[in-house]
Structure formats: C-alpha cells, structure tokens
Scaffold this active site. Structure first.
Site, PDB file in Angstrom:
ATOM      1  N   ARG A 113      54.844  45.405  26.704  1.00  0.00           N
ATOM      2  CA  ARG A 113      55.284  46.633  26.036  1.00  0.00           C
ATOM      3  C   ARG A 113      56.747  46.566  25.604  1.00  0.00           C
ATOM      4  O   ARG A 113      57.661  46.434  26.403  1.00  0.00           O
ATOM      5  CB  ARG A 113      55.010  47.855  26.909  1.00  0.00           C
ATOM      6  CG  ARG A 113      55.843  47.991  28.147  1.00  0.00           C
ATOM      7  CD  ARG A 113      55.319  49.074  29.065  1.00  0.00           C
ATOM      8  NE  ARG A 113      54.016  48.699  29.605  1.00  0.00           N
ATOM      9  CZ  ARG A 113      53.573  49.108  30.789  1.00  0.00           C
ATOM     10  NH1 ARG A 113      54.288  49.917  31.534  1.00  0.00           N
ATOM     11  NH2 ARG A 113      52.391  48.733  31.230  1.00  0.00           N
ATOM     12  N   SER A 133      53.782  43.636  31.569  1.00  0.00           N
ATOM     13  CA  SER A 133      53.228  43.963  30.264  1.00  0.00           C
ATOM     14  C   SER A 133      54.143  43.523  29.124  1.00  0.00           C
ATOM     15  O   SER A 133      55.345  43.370  29.289  1.00  0.00           O
ATOM     16  CB  SER A 133      52.993  45.468  30.184  1.00  0.00           C
ATOM     17  OG  SER A 133      52.742  45.876  28.855  1.00  0.00           O
ATOM     18  N   ASP A 135      49.807  42.798  23.657  1.00  0.00           N
ATOM     19  CA  ASP A 135      49.436  43.040  25.050  1.00  0.00           C
ATOM     20  C   ASP A 135      49.541  41.704  25.763  1.00  0.00           C
ATOM     21  O   ASP A 135      49.120  40.670  25.227  1.00  0.00           O
ATOM     22  CB  ASP A 135      48.011  43.595  25.150  1.00  0.00           C
ATOM     23  CG  ASP A 135      47.659  44.020  26.566  1.00  0.00           C
ATOM     24  OD1 ASP A 135      47.642  45.235  26.831  1.00  0.00           O
ATOM     25  OD2 ASP A 135      47.399  43.152  27.418  1.00  0.00           O
ATOM     26  N   ASP A 191      41.807  51.500  23.457  1.00  0.00           N
ATOM     27  CA  ASP A 191      41.285  51.264  24.809  1.00  0.00           C
ATOM     28  C   ASP A 191      42.186  51.765  25.931  1.00  0.00           C
ATOM     29  O   ASP A 191      41.747  51.878  27.071  1.00  0.00           O
ATOM     30  CB  ASP A 191      41.026  49.766  25.019  1.00  0.00           C
ATOM     31  CG  ASP A 191      42.292  48.920  24.899  1.00  0.00           C
ATOM     32  OD1 ASP A 191      43.364  49.478  24.600  1.00  0.00           O
ATOM     33  OD2 ASP A 191      42.211  47.695  25.100  1.00  0.00           O
ATOM     34  N   HIS A 192      43.433  52.090  25.633  1.00  0.00           N
ATOM     35  CA  HIS A 192      44.390  52.437  26.695  1.00  0.00           C
ATOM     36  C   HIS A 192      44.502  53.936  26.967  1.00  0.00           C
ATOM     37  O   HIS A 192      45.014  54.320  28.017  1.00  0.00           O
ATOM     38  CB  HIS A 192      45.789  51.911  26.337  1.00  0.00           C
ATOM     39  CG  HIS A 192      46.045  50.509  26.778  1.00  0.00           C
ATOM     40  ND1 HIS A 192      45.246  49.455  26.404  1.00  0.00           N
ATOM     41  CD2 HIS A 192      47.015  49.977  27.570  1.00  0.00           C
ATOM     42  CE1 HIS A 192      45.717  48.337  26.939  1.00  0.00           C
ATOM     43  NE2 HIS A 192      46.778  48.626  27.655  1.00  0.00           N
ATOM     44  N   ARG A 223      46.450  43.038  37.645  1.00  0.00           N
ATOM     45  CA  ARG A 223      47.753  43.413  38.189  1.00  0.00           C
ATOM     46  C   ARG A 223      47.593  44.391  39.340  1.00  0.00           C
ATOM     47  O   ARG A 223      46.688  45.217  39.349  1.00  0.00           O
ATOM     48  CB  ARG A 223      48.638  44.039  37.102  1.00  0.00           C
ATOM     49  CG  ARG A 223      49.003  43.005  36.052  1.00  0.00           C
ATOM     50  CD  ARG A 223      50.282  43.367  35.305  1.00  0.00           C
ATOM     51  NE  ARG A 223      50.693  42.192  34.554  1.00  0.00           N
ATOM     52  CZ  ARG A 223      50.900  42.166  33.245  1.00  0.00           C
ATOM     53  NH1 ARG A 223      50.774  43.264  32.534  1.00  0.00           N
ATOM     54  NH2 ARG A 223      51.260  41.054  32.640  1.00  0.00           N
TER      55      ARG A 223
END
Length: 757
Positions: free
Chosen positions: A647, A645, A160, A95-96, A450
């Site tokens: 990440r 995030s 995520d 999806d990213h 965000r």
C-alpha cells in the site's frame, strides 16, 4: 477463454531471440528468473550484463492488476497522467471492501450498499481507460489472476504485495505501489533493481498431512521476514514438478512474507493441466512451443550453487506440518513440537476460530482436502470444537465446490462460508464490532499469509497461527492448538477414541470447473465519452492535487515526528480494517498515519511530543500542527521498515501531511520505492547505532542536500534540546531518475511533464 492471447503469443515470439542474446552476453546458462527478466527489458534485446542487487534496470511488464483498495489511489493518479487509455492489459478487482460478518450473501449485499460509491467510481474509470473490471464477489485478485491472466514466462506487476501468487504459473509477478503501476499503465518503463537469486531445491514428495503451505512456512523459518529482500526465489527439483500448480501458487504467494521480490517455478505438466482446466488450452499450446525457455537451463538445476546467490534444499518427504506465529509469519513450529512451545510461551491452547481460504489457500485442491476432513466429523460422530469459516478465492471455485457438495460438507459441521473476498485475511472481519481494541487474549488458526497483531480482527490480543487448510481444519475440529492429527486421537460423541484419516482431495475438479457468472465486465472499446464523477463533498473519494517539491530550504530546522521502536509494518503506518473505506480520500485516511507505530520514548502508540507546545498527542494531529506552521518533519525507524503490504498510502499519507524524510536501519523493498515515487527522502543509517542518538526534542538540518547525487551519502546535523549536536551519515539508493522524482515533487509529476512535452 484466454484473455490477451495475442499479447501472450507476442511475448513467446520474442523470447527465444532475447534469451539467446542474454545467454551469449552473460556467458553461462541462465536461471528461469534471468530468462524472464532479460526477455522483458525495455530496450528489447539485452546490450549489457546486469549486476544482481546493484544495477537499476528498466523493464516492460506485460500486464497490471489492481485490487480495489489500492486501485483507487492508483487510478486517481493515472487520471493525471494525460493518457486516454492504458498502454498494457490492466484489470481491477473488487475484493478488499467486503466485510466478513454474517455470510456471503448478506455480507456482499451490505458491501454493495456501503461501498457503492467506490465500486461505481472504479467501474466507470475502468470503462473509460480500457481496464477490465471484476465486480464485487467475483473473487480475490490473486486467485482470479491465476485462473485467467497468469501465463508461464510472463512479467506482471500488481498493486498488492501478494501479486507474487502468479509465480505458481511460472511468471515473474511483483507487488508494487500504485505509482509504479501508473508508470506501466501510462506506457513507460518500469524500474527495478536487478534482483539477487535464491534457489530452493525441493526433493522428495509431499504426502499425508504435509501440504505446499508447509514448504513456504519452512522457507520463512529459514530466511526470516527479511531474508529474501531484493531477491527472486526460484523453486526447482522433483518436489517442485510433482506439486500442483495451485500449490506452487500458495508457496509463491507467501514469498512476500520473507521480503522476496517474487518467487517462481519453471513450466511443467502441472501448469499445462491447470491452463487447460481453466479454459486456456491456447495458452498451454503456445507455451509448449517454447517450453525450454520457460524453465532454467538444465545446467542450472544440476549445479545450483554455481548460478544462485544462495541455495536452500528441502526434502518434502521429511517435511512436517507446521504452524507459524504468532504475530510474525516466520516463527515456525512443527506440529509435533507445538505442545511444548505453547506451554513455554503461554500461548492459549483453546482455539476459538479456524479460518481457511483467502488468496493464499482457496484452490479447488485446498478446499477438497479440507472438505474430506469435514466429512469425517459426521462419519466418525465427532463435533467441531472451534468456530470454522471458509473464504472461497473466486466465484469459479465457489460455484464448483458447491456443485461438488463441499459446501454442504462444511455447512454440516456448522461452518460459515464468507464472500469471495479477502475478508478476515486483511482485517475485514467484524468479529468484535467496536470492541476489538480491547478484545480478550485468544488463539485462532488460519491458512492466510499474514498474522501481524490486529491483522485479522483488530484485536491486539489475538494470537494468529498460520497453517495449511487441512491442518487448520483438523485443529478446528479438535479445538486445540497442540492437536497433532498424525498421532493424537479424538473422543467422539459416543465416548469412543477415533483418529482423523489423512486428508484427500483433487488437484483439479474431476468434472471440470463450472460457473454461471464469473463477475467480469469488459471495458468499452472507446471510453472517451465515459464520465468519471467524484463528488467534492465525498468522504471516500478525493481528486488528487500534485505534490509540491520538497525544497532544500525546507529540509533545515526539521522536527522529529516519531522515532518508531521495533517492527513498523505498513499496517502500523496505514492501518487496514475500517480504514479501507478511506483509501480513495488522501486527507481522510491520513488521520491514521503511524497510529500503530510504537514511540521509542514512551513505548506507546499514537502518543508523541509536539515540539511546538511541549504537549503529547496523536501522531496525525501533531503532524498537522507542524504542517500548519510550514515545518517539515522526519520519521526515524528500525529494521525492515515498511514490511508487509504494497500500500502506497503508507508513503502518500506522511507526504501529504508534511513528512519529508524517513531515516531507518533498513527498508522493505516496496515501501522504499513508494517513498521515492512520492518525492520523499528514504534514507538508512550508515551506522545503525546512530539510531540511539536520536532524542525526543531533536531538530534536523540536511547540511549537504544541495549535493544530492547517486552513491553519495547525505549528512544530517542533529541538534538536541540542550544545544549539543551530532552529525549523522546516511546512505541512500537513489539514482539520477529517482533524484529527479524528488526534485520535481513526485514520479507522477515527472510523467505529466514528459506527457506534456
């Protein structure tokens, strides 16, 4: 179709015994959060009472979810774990990596061409290790999880930060770094500090222009971006039970913006309805048999102050629609006060683009309410003044809203429907091409979560305001930031003064959900023969080499890489947008390390002093110069360092380049854990004012690192260029297991060692 129904029934089969045992030990009624936590202990039935905010606890999550940008690194790590198959149900969602530019069809086609190497890798590695795979275009991870996998009383982790969305279906769902996911996928315990508990009592009922989004925007106003750190936010009250399941998901989703570990709601009839509407009646039936265990004990909600560490009360009947921003999700302005606030702060009133959808607000209910406003544009002979975009959260929602005429309503007002993907919400929006860095000062409004600088379009001069889909739609129609649809009128094409009527929609589609191809690929039963190929010359994928341990000797004579000033999120440490293409190649993506952080000494980004040459240059280039000489470095930061995030690249990149320690005033939870997992030192100033002692040419010596132990501060000798010295005391939250990660070089190294034993 109910995925993993046997696993879910197994969770419910154990729940009563485990919760009853925990209640007996605690000696008082339990919150929902405590019930889920205690029923998911790695040890099974609880044998002790855990202290909130202090005790590290081993848990056994029920499932793992990964999005494509973070899945690459997570699965590259899992390939080194020595396991033939994941130990718990796991999914990957593409999806990213789909850039929003033209529209859904063209954008998806382009993504499949430009990122086919990554998609093929993820599909093959998923097939090999027993992981469910959701193809590009299937939808955004959190919406797909809510529609297919979330279940009341469950525990899941995801790579995520907005994994917390699943709290809308009564889960404890927590965002983590990929290394944490690897632990669980490898069949090991997952460690978390037992959270504190914040209770939010919702009274009254939403109506008119006020939406679930306004609840979390108000909570963000109250708690700020770090007020929920280390805590689970549990919502309850008549206002909670009257709200739709997907509305609950929206609130939980944005809980990440207050730093909360997660957010959740007790099981109720709205969740039952949603489960049945999404073809999971079997889950609803199973949940109803243990319903008392899927919400807090009655005494808790009757006297919340006795059971929560903090209690907030919000009357939904009095709550006003609001916009949060710009540049931070906790600066909240009621729409009735926006005109004054905009003038005071010189915010551009002209709204260039309104964007709705994303993982936060892309439910059928959200889209139907926005569509009711879009229909009024033609009915009242109005003209939409701002550009307008819609990002459906899943193919299930997109197909259904197209069938029900909502996409036609949006097309009629000139809207652009993007692919079922993250798109603008995570910086994958080609709004300016290669001119984003010098884009004009402008205002946009969106229903995302965000709004940090450059987050959506890469333009540091874009002021982004967060609101509900219906408020964003109304503002886009009016074209003005200060438009208050409850009081302000519009002039239509005939010169007449008209008012927008209150938005109306449906909690669930009256004709049910429909879809032709949801986009799911099940893995082979036996993936042993599946070959995962990674080209050695690929610029997008790179097999990992284990990190070597950071030795005590290398922590002497360290240099300062950067002293970051002010907000330093994971977007500042490892940017998204165009850099997403390198998420599977550690060395290439390391070229964006800390390029967004502001150097405290010159207030510039990506411009730091190289102590070896005395010259200034880019942060990654400077760090590579230190690495070439075998010199370790330290990063200094402010409060809530690593906000945003989940990440783990923000930890892996500095580690790869030779950063050994990060010393800050305070950490965001996920980032602190990610640093620990990668075998680095994550430290905080014992005295925050010592941040001011750090000078540009400093050298650092860890004088007592040989005595590294839980709850024992570490002392650092800071040697300034003039030869003077300061001794700084630093704190840490490492336990014995985490110190072992540091000594072995990473948590993954420990897993490999244990697997080989």
């Amino acid at each position: 179709m109910a995925f993993d129904i046997d696993m879910i029934k197994g969770v419910y089969a154990n729940m009563a015994e485990r919760v009853d045992k925990a209640r007996e030990l605690v000696g008082k009624p339990l919150t929902l959060s405590e019930k889920i936590l205690y029923s998911h202990l790695w040890e099974g039935n609880a044998s002790k009472v855990f202290t909130r905010g202090k005790d590290y606890v081993d848990f056994a999550p029920d499932r793992v979810a990964c999005q494509d940008a973070t899945a690459q690194m997570a699965l590259l790590q899992f390939m080194h774990a020595g396991k033939p198959k994941v130990a718990v149900p796991t999914t990957v969602h593409c999806d990213h990596l789909i850039q929003a530019k033209v529209g859904a069809v063209a954008d998806l086609k382009r993504a499949n061409q430009t990122s086919n190497e990554v998609f093929d890798f993820l599909e093959s590695v998923s097939n090999k290790y027993g992981i469910g795979f959701w193809k590009p275009g299937a939808g955004i991870i959190h919406q797909v999880v809510l529609e297919n996998y979330a279940f009341p009383g469950g525990m899941m982790i995801g790579t995520d930060s907005h994994t917390v969305n699943a709290g809308g279906l009564g889960m404890v769902a927590i965002g983590v770094g990929g290394a944490d996911a690897v632990d669980v996928m490898a069949g090991m315990a997952w460690e978390l500090k037992f959270p504190k508990l914040i209770g939010v009592k919702l009274t009254g009922k939403l109506s008119g222009w006020t939406a679930p989004k306004d609840v979390i925007l108000k909570v963000a106003d109250i708690l700020t971006v770090k007020g929920g750190t280390g805590a689970i936010v549990e919502y309850f009250g008549e206002g909670a039970t009257s709200m739709s399941c997907t509305g609950k998901g929206t609130i939980c989703n944005m809980g990440a913006e207050v730093g909360a570990t997660t957010s959740t709601f007790g099981y109720d009839i709205t969740m039952d309805r949603y489960l049945r509407a999404t073809d999971r009646a079997e889950v609803a039936d199973a949940a109803n048999k243990v319903a008392d265990y899927l919400t807090a004990d009655p005494e808790v909600y009757a006297n919340p102050a006795d059971y929560f560490d903090q209690v907030i009360e919000i009357n939904l009947s009095e709550l006003e629609p609001r916009l949060n921003g710009p540049f931070t999700p906790d600066l909240s302005t009621p729409i009735s006060e926006m005109s004054e606030a905009a003038k005071k702060n010189d915010w551009p009133l002209n709204v260039e683009v309104g964007l709705i959808g994303s993982c936060t607000n892309s439910s059928y209910e959200d889209i139907s309410r926005a569509a009711s406003l879009a229909k009024q544009v033609s009915d009242k002979n109005l003209k939409t003044k701002s550009k307008f975009t819609i990002t459906p959260g899943s193919e299930l929602v997109r197909f259904t809203i197209e069938r029900d005429g909502f996409i036609d309503a949006f097309n009629a007002i000139g809207a652009t429907v993007f692919a079922n993907a993250c798109g603008p919400c995570i910086g994958m929006w080609d709004r300016y091409g290669d001119k984003a860095a010098n884009g004009p000062r402008n205002t946009i409004v969106h229903s995302f979560n965000r709004n940090f600088a450059k987050r959506a379009d890469g333009n540091p001069n874009t002021l982004a305001f967060v609101g509900s889909p219906e408020l964003v739609t109304a503002i886009a129609i009016a074209g003005r930031l200060d438009f208050n649809p409850m009081k302000d009128s519009l002039i239509n094409e005939d010169g007449e003064e008209v008012m927008l009527e209150e938005p109306r929609g449906y909690e669930l589609p009256p004709e049910g959900f429909a879809v032709e191809d949801a986009g799911y690929l099940a893995p082979d039963e036996d993936g042993g023969s599946v070959e995962v190929k990674v080209s050695p010359v690929s610029e997008r994928l790179q097999l990992l080499e284990p990190f070597l341990p950071i030795t005590n000797e290398s922590l002497q004579g360290m240099k300062l890489l950067i002293k970051a000033f002010g907000k330093c999120t994971t977007d500042h440490i490892s940017m998204a947008g165009p850099w997403l293409r390198f998420r599977g190649h550690l060395d290439n993506i390391s070229n964006n390390t800390l390029i967004g952080a502001i150097n405290a000494f010159n207030k510039k980004t990506n411009f730091v002093k190289n102590q070896l040459t005395g010259e200034y240059g880019a942060v990654p280039d400077t760090q590579r110069a230190y690495k070439a000489k075998g010199i370790k470095t330290i990063v200094i930061g402010d409060h809530n360092y690593g906000e945003g995030s989940s990440r783990e690249h923000a930890a892996m990149q500095p580690r790869h380049l030779g950063v050994a320690a990060v010393l800050v005033k305070s950490f965001a939870r996920i980032h602190e854990t990610n640093l620990k997992k990668q075998g680095m030192l994550a430290l905080t100033f014992a005295n925050e004012s010592d941040y001011d002692l750090i000078q540009e040419g400093d050298t650092f010596n860890f004088v007592d690192i040989q005595d590294f132990a839980p709850e024992k501060p570490l002392m650092i000798e800071v040697v300034h260029e003039d030869g003077s010295k300061d001794m700084i005391k630093t704190n840490h939250t490492y336990n014995l297991q985490q110190i072992a990660w540091f000594r072995e070089g990473s948590a993954l190294n420990v897993i490999k060692k244990e697997s080989a034993a």
